[in-house]
Design an enzyme around this catalytic site. Structure first.
Site, PDB file in Angstrom:
ATOM      1  N   CYS A 147       0.850  -1.198   0.000  1.00  0.00           N
ATOM      2  CA  CYS A 147       0.000   0.000   0.000  1.00  0.00           C
ATOM      3  C   CYS A 147       0.882   1.244   0.000  1.00  0.00           C
ATOM      4  O   CYS A 147       1.715   1.430   0.883  1.00  0.00           O
ATOM      5  CB  CYS A 147      -0.909  -0.003   1.231  1.00  0.00           C
ATOM      6  SG  CYS A 147      -1.744   1.578   1.456  1.00  0.00           S
ATOM      7  N   CYS A 178       0.643   3.412   3.218  1.00  0.00           N
ATOM      8  CA  CYS A 178       1.329   2.783   4.360  1.00  0.00           C
ATOM      9  C   CYS A 178       2.836   2.960   4.204  1.00  0.00           C
ATOM     10  O   CYS A 178       3.529   3.248   5.177  1.00  0.00           O
ATOM     11  CB  CYS A 178       0.975   1.301   4.458  1.00  0.00           C
ATOM     12  SG  CYS A 178      -0.678   0.979   5.111  1.00  0.00           S
ATOM     13  N   ASP A 188      -0.316  16.551  -2.242  1.00  0.00           N
ATOM     14  CA  ASP A 188      -0.633  15.620  -3.334  1.00  0.00           C
ATOM     15  C   ASP A 188       0.423  15.750  -4.440  1.00  0.00           C
ATOM     16  O   ASP A 188       0.845  16.856  -4.789  1.00  0.00           O
ATOM     17  CB  ASP A 188      -2.029  15.924  -3.889  1.00  0.00           C
ATOM     18  CG  ASP A 188      -2.577  14.776  -4.715  1.00  0.00           C
ATOM     19  OD1 ASP A 188      -3.517  14.112  -4.265  1.00  0.00           O
ATOM     20  OD2 ASP A 188      -2.032  14.539  -5.834  1.00  0.00           O
ATOM     21  N   HIS A 224      -4.264   1.264   8.285  1.00  0.00           N
ATOM     22  CA  HIS A 224      -4.688   0.922   6.930  1.00  0.00           C
ATOM     23  C   HIS A 224      -6.170   0.559   6.910  1.00  0.00           C
ATOM     24  O   HIS A 224      -6.564  -0.486   7.410  1.00  0.00           O
ATOM     25  CB  HIS A 224      -3.869  -0.233   6.337  1.00  0.00           C
ATOM     26  CG  HIS A 224      -4.302  -0.566   4.945  1.00  0.00           C
ATOM     27  ND1 HIS A 224      -3.782   0.055   3.832  1.00  0.00           N
ATOM     28  CD2 HIS A 224      -5.261  -1.411   4.490  1.00  0.00           C
ATOM     29  CE1 HIS A 224      -4.392  -0.401   2.750  1.00  0.00           C
ATOM     30  NE2 HIS A 224      -5.292  -1.304   3.117  1.00  0.00           N
ATOM     31  N   ASN A 272     -13.053  10.323  -1.924  1.00  0.00           N
ATOM     32  CA  ASN A 272     -13.545   9.428  -2.970  1.00  0.00           C
ATOM     33  C   ASN A 272     -13.669   8.041  -2.352  1.00  0.00           C
ATOM     34  O   ASN A 272     -12.712   7.530  -1.762  1.00  0.00           O
ATOM     35  CB  ASN A 272     -12.550   9.391  -4.140  1.00  0.00           C
ATOM     36  CG  ASN A 272     -12.503  10.706  -4.897  1.00  0.00           C
ATOM     37  OD1 ASN A 272     -13.532  11.359  -5.080  1.00  0.00           O
ATOM     38  ND2 ASN A 272     -11.330  11.111  -5.325  1.00  0.00           N
ATOM     39  N   GLY A 282     -14.014   7.320  -8.324  1.00  0.00           N
ATOM     40  CA  GLY A 282     -12.703   7.888  -8.634  1.00  0.00           C
ATOM     41  C   GLY A 282     -11.622   7.579  -7.620  1.00  0.00           C
ATOM     42  O   GLY A 282     -10.526   8.129  -7.706  1.00  0.00           O
ATOM     43  N   HIS A 291      -6.426   3.287   0.388  1.00  0.00           N
ATOM     44  CA  HIS A 291      -6.115   3.547   1.798  1.00  0.00           C
ATOM     45  C   HIS A 291      -6.814   4.884   2.036  1.00  0.00           C
ATOM     46  O   HIS A 291      -6.474   5.892   1.379  1.00  0.00           O
ATOM     47  CB  HIS A 291      -4.598   3.622   2.003  1.00  0.00           C
ATOM     48  CG  HIS A 291      -4.150   3.950   3.395  1.00  0.00           C
ATOM     49  ND1 HIS A 291      -3.146   3.253   4.056  1.00  0.00           N
ATOM     50  CD2 HIS A 291      -4.546   4.925   4.256  1.00  0.00           C
ATOM     51  CE1 HIS A 291      -2.960   3.766   5.265  1.00  0.00           C
ATOM     52  NE2 HIS A 291      -3.808   4.790   5.404  1.00  0.00           N
ATOM     53  N   HIS A 333      -8.286   8.391   2.611  1.00  0.00           N
ATOM     54  CA  HIS A 333      -7.635   9.697   2.707  1.00  0.00           C
ATOM     55  C   HIS A 333      -8.651  10.774   2.405  1.00  0.00           C
ATOM     56  O   HIS A 333      -9.620  10.545   1.678  1.00  0.00           O
ATOM     57  CB  HIS A 333      -6.449   9.792   1.727  1.00  0.00           C
ATOM     58  CG  HIS A 333      -6.800   9.422   0.322  1.00  0.00           C
ATOM     59  ND1 HIS A 333      -6.922   8.094  -0.089  1.00  0.00           N
ATOM     60  CD2 HIS A 333      -7.098  10.175  -0.758  1.00  0.00           C
ATOM     61  CE1 HIS A 333      -7.258   8.069  -1.373  1.00  0.00           C
ATOM     62  NE2 HIS A 333      -7.380   9.315  -1.788  1.00  0.00           N
ATOM     63  N   HIS A 340      -8.971  14.609   0.881  1.00  0.00           N
ATOM     64  CA  HIS A 340      -8.325  15.685   0.134  1.00  0.00           C
ATOM     65  C   HIS A 340      -8.735  17.033   0.746  1.00  0.00           C
ATOM     66  O   HIS A 340      -9.912  17.236   1.052  1.00  0.00           O
ATOM     67  CB  HIS A 340      -8.800  15.702  -1.315  1.00  0.00           C
ATOM     68  CG  HIS A 340      -8.508  14.463  -2.118  1.00  0.00           C
ATOM     69  ND1 HIS A 340      -7.535  14.414  -3.090  1.00  0.00           N
ATOM     70  CD2 HIS A 340      -9.078  13.232  -2.102  1.00  0.00           C
ATOM     71  CE1 HIS A 340      -7.518  13.207  -3.654  1.00  0.00           C
ATOM     72  NE2 HIS A 340      -8.451  12.467  -3.066  1.00  0.00           N
TER      73      HIS A 340
HETATM   74  P1  AMP Z   1      -8.024   9.222  -4.861  1.00  0.00           P
HETATM   75  O1  AMP Z   1      -8.376   9.332  -6.310  1.00  0.00           O
HETATM   76  O2  AMP Z   1      -9.038   9.901  -3.961  1.00  0.00           O
HETATM   77  O3  AMP Z   1      -7.719   7.810  -4.451  1.00  0.00           O
HETATM   78  O4  AMP Z   1      -6.728  10.097  -4.665  1.00  0.00           O
HETATM   79  C1  AMP Z   1      -5.453   9.581  -4.645  1.00  0.00           C
HETATM   80  C2  AMP Z   1      -4.539  10.778  -4.688  1.00  0.00           C
HETATM   81  O5  AMP Z   1      -3.249  10.354  -4.272  1.00  0.00           O
HETATM   82  C3  AMP Z   1      -4.388  11.405  -6.067  1.00  0.00           C
HETATM   83  O6  AMP Z   1      -4.779  12.782  -6.006  1.00  0.00           O
HETATM   84  C4  AMP Z   1      -2.892  11.243  -6.377  1.00  0.00           C
HETATM   85  O7  AMP Z   1      -2.351  12.341  -7.069  1.00  0.00           O
HETATM   86  C5  AMP Z   1      -2.303  11.107  -4.977  1.00  0.00           C
HETATM   87  N1  AMP Z   1      -1.047  10.388  -4.900  1.00  0.00           N
HETATM   88  C6  AMP Z   1      -0.731   9.184  -5.436  1.00  0.00           C
HETATM   89  N2  AMP Z   1       0.526   8.840  -5.133  1.00  0.00           N
HETATM   90  C7  AMP Z   1       1.025   9.842  -4.372  1.00  0.00           C
HETATM   91  C8  AMP Z   1       2.295  10.079  -3.760  1.00  0.00           C
HETATM   92  N3  AMP Z   1       3.310   9.218  -3.858  1.00  0.00           N
HETATM   93  N4  AMP Z   1       2.457  11.223  -3.043  1.00  0.00           N
HETATM   94  C9  AMP Z   1       1.449  12.105  -2.939  1.00  0.00           C
HETATM   95  N5  AMP Z   1       0.227  11.942  -3.490  1.00  0.00           N
HETATM   96  C10 AMP Z   1       0.028  10.834  -4.212  1.00  0.00           C
HETATM   97 ZN    ZN Z   2      -2.320   1.426   3.635  1.00  0.00          ZN
END
Ligand code: AMP
Ligand code: ZN
Length: 102
Positions: free
Chosen positions: A4, A7, A30, A46, A83, A89, A94, A96, A98
């Site tokens: 993940c 994680c 992001d 997680h 999301n 989307g 994991h 999160h 925004h």
């Molecule tokens: P979601 O579509 O809600 O799952 O959002 C996942 C978000 O994680 C997206 O906006 C990606 O740009 C962001 N993301 C993916 N990998 C990384 C990373 N290594 N560091 C920071 N953000 C990331």
């Molecule tokens: Zn995780």
């Protein structure tokens, strides 16, 4: 190591990459920002998505952190987004939140 990404980032990112950290969660910028400020608030635990949250105190902790982060960064107007599920989307499974602000 976990497969993940969120994680792993918690363990591998350098200290200065963290926007915020406490006992329950961490926040990072992001990698592909969709606004001037695009911060992700990520629980240490997680949990795949909001659908898998069992104790909703976790959500309270995340929003408490959001209030601290936005105050610290002097962000007064912002959107929050979760999301949940592939069709909505969600790309990283994991949980999160925004934070988006211009
Ligand atoms: P979601 O579509 O809600 O799952 O959002 C996942 C978000 O994680 C997206 O906006 C990606 O740009 C962001 N993301 C993916 N990998 C990384 C990373 N290594 N560091 C920071 N953000 C990331
Ligand atoms: Zn995780």
């Amino acid at each position: 190591m976990s497969d993940c990404i969120f994680c792993n980032l918690k363990e591998t990112l350098p200290k200065e990459a963290f926007v915020y950290k406490d006992d329950f969660c961490y926040a990072i910028n992001d990698i592909n920002p969709k606004a001037k400020h695009h911060i992700l608030v990520i629980p240490n635990e997680h949990v795949e998505s909001l659908n898998e949250v069992e104790d909703t105190m976790l959500i309270k902790h995340l929003f408490d952190a959001i209030k601290k982060i936005t105050k610290e960064q002097d962000i007064k107007s912002f959107k929050t987004l979760i999301n949940t599920g592939k069709d909505a989307g969600q790309e990283v499974f994991h949980l999160h939140i925004h934070i988006l602000a211009n």
